[in-house]
Design an enzyme around this catalytic site. Sequence first.
Site, mmCIF file in Angstrom:
data_model
loop_
_atom_site.group_PDB
_atom_site.id
_atom_site.type_symbol
_atom_site.label_atom_id
_atom_site.label_comp_id
_atom_site.label_asym_id
_atom_site.label_seq_id
_atom_site.Cartn_x
_atom_site.Cartn_y
_atom_site.Cartn_z
ATOM 1 N N VAL A 157 0.958 -4.068 3.776
ATOM 2 C CA VAL A 157 0.797 -5.383 4.405
ATOM 3 C C VAL A 157 2.039 -6.272 4.323
ATOM 4 O O VAL A 157 2.072 -7.334 4.934
ATOM 5 C CB VAL A 157 -0.426 -6.153 3.843
ATOM 6 C CG1 VAL A 157 -1.730 -5.497 4.265
ATOM 7 C CG2 VAL A 157 -0.341 -6.319 2.338
ATOM 8 N N TYR A 197 -2.164 -2.410 -10.939
ATOM 9 C CA TYR A 197 -2.241 -2.187 -9.482
ATOM 10 C C TYR A 197 -1.400 -3.221 -8.725
ATOM 11 O O TYR A 197 -0.581 -2.873 -7.867
ATOM 12 C CB TYR A 197 -3.708 -2.234 -9.034
ATOM 13 C CG TYR A 197 -3.893 -2.215 -7.540
ATOM 14 C CD1 TYR A 197 -3.728 -1.039 -6.805
ATOM 15 C CD2 TYR A 197 -4.232 -3.377 -6.835
ATOM 16 C CE1 TYR A 197 -3.885 -1.032 -5.429
ATOM 17 C CE2 TYR A 197 -4.392 -3.371 -5.456
ATOM 18 C CZ TYR A 197 -4.214 -2.197 -4.760
ATOM 19 O OH TYR A 197 -4.362 -2.181 -3.391
ATOM 20 N N SER A 234 0.797 -1.236 0.000
ATOM 21 C CA SER A 234 0.000 0.000 0.000
ATOM 22 C C SER A 234 0.826 1.283 0.000
ATOM 23 O O SER A 234 0.271 2.355 -0.245
ATOM 24 C CB SER A 234 -0.942 0.020 1.198
ATOM 25 O OG SER A 234 -2.115 -0.662 0.868
ATOM 26 N N LYS A 256 0.534 3.364 -2.986
ATOM 27 C CA LYS A 256 -0.616 4.276 -3.187
ATOM 28 C C LYS A 256 -0.165 5.738 -3.141
ATOM 29 O O LYS A 256 -0.718 6.596 -3.827
ATOM 30 C CB LYS A 256 -1.684 4.014 -2.125
ATOM 31 C CG LYS A 256 -2.361 2.652 -2.329
ATOM 32 C CD LYS A 256 -3.231 2.244 -1.164
ATOM 33 C CE LYS A 256 -4.057 1.029 -1.526
ATOM 34 N NZ LYS A 256 -4.076 -0.030 -0.554
ATOM 35 N N TYR A 300 -5.586 4.617 7.336
ATOM 36 C CA TYR A 300 -6.929 4.002 7.265
ATOM 37 C C TYR A 300 -7.781 4.331 8.485
ATOM 38 O O TYR A 300 -7.912 5.470 8.870
ATOM 39 C CB TYR A 300 -6.844 2.474 7.098
ATOM 40 C CG TYR A 300 -5.771 1.988 6.182
ATOM 41 C CD1 TYR A 300 -5.785 2.341 4.837
ATOM 42 C CD2 TYR A 300 -4.756 1.152 6.643
ATOM 43 C CE1 TYR A 300 -4.814 1.860 3.985
ATOM 44 C CE2 TYR A 300 -3.785 0.669 5.802
ATOM 45 C CZ TYR A 300 -3.809 1.034 4.475
ATOM 46 O OH TYR A 300 -2.847 0.572 3.653
HETATM 47 N N1 GLN Z 1 -1.662 -5.272 -2.518
HETATM 48 C C1 GLN Z 1 -2.380 -5.143 -1.276
HETATM 49 C C2 GLN Z 1 -3.877 -5.196 -1.518
HETATM 50 O O1 GLN Z 1 -4.348 -4.569 -2.390
HETATM 51 C C3 GLN Z 1 -2.000 -3.868 -0.579
HETATM 52 C C4 GLN Z 1 -2.750 -3.682 0.725
HETATM 53 C C5 GLN Z 1 -1.966 -3.011 1.811
HETATM 54 O O2 GLN Z 1 -0.742 -2.988 1.818
HETATM 55 N N2 GLN Z 1 -2.666 -2.502 2.800
HETATM 56 O O3 GLN Z 1 -4.601 -5.868 -0.813
#
Ligand code: GLN
Length: 313
Positions: free
Chosen positions: A264, A194, A68, A71, A246
């Site tokens: 994650v 993505y 993430s 992002k 979040y």
């Molecule tokens: N690639 C992961 C997903 O889309 C990224 C999520 C994350 O790092 N919070 O679920």
Amino acid sequence: MSHPFPYSLETVVDEVFLEAAAVDDGDVTTYIPELARVDPALIGLSVCDGSGAFVERGDSGHYFTLQSISKVLGYACVLEIFDDETIARHVGVEPTGEDFDSIIKLDRHKRPFNPMVNAGAIAVTDLLLTRFGGEAVEQTLAFFAQLLGRKDLVIDEAVYESEQRTGERNRAIAHLLKNFAILENSVEEVLALYFRHCAVQVTTGDLARLGMTLANGGCTPGGGDPVLCPETLRKLLSVTLTCGMYNYAGQWVYEVGFPAKSGVSGGMLGIVPGRYGIGVFSPRVDEKGSSPRGVCVQKRLSDRLNLHMFAPD
Ligand code: GLN
């Protein structure tokens, strides 16, 4: 609140590293099966200052995937390319209070709340695909590389394929966006890009350098040229501050007081405007998808070095 003086950055980083290493909460991510293969004991920490000097501890040379944290980079790219109106048709700037992978939550304009949750990042990725077409992977990676101060970047193909095989929740989110005409491109094309940018490999040093660039008016540390325009930076840092953590975002600003983004894989980016870039990696994550060791590092550094944006000098 403890006061930083007379400690040097090295001393504080030493203490904070030991404190974080003693935290053993959380578990490695398993919903992307390849991420479960990592050694859970790894811990790396890098701090970069405005001169480009690094203080690093532990497994700072270990490669992990952005997940993430990508992002932030994807949204930066879209802010550089598109006007506000176009972006606002696809994604908002409000915190959700929901988990990062929430399926149902769209705002009253039928768009994802913000680009830091999966729905919003998938909408942002669609904009990148629309702009770059068949060159989307190369162009997106080139932009990421520029921000990270790297010549080139490598995608962890095993992690990419693992998420492609199992990413049905993100497929559900993308189909929902397609249903509301937020995506111009096909669900599979958008998800392929993505999942790829989530699987870009970095070290904590890369994250610390990126954090310092974002903390430094968009200029790479050590007197580099700007790689982002000031408007992009203002918008990017605002949204990262309010939405980056979040459903923990309010508590985060309250306790830590600078923008941060977790992934994650266990990576975490901290951006301390005018001061430091912070990169942490430790694979075990909590139920919100953030590394408890990463959270500990950012909290402790904020406290020990007086980094909260509203802390008196
Ligand atoms: N690639 C992961 C997903 O889309 C990224 C999520 C994350 O790092 N919070 O679920």
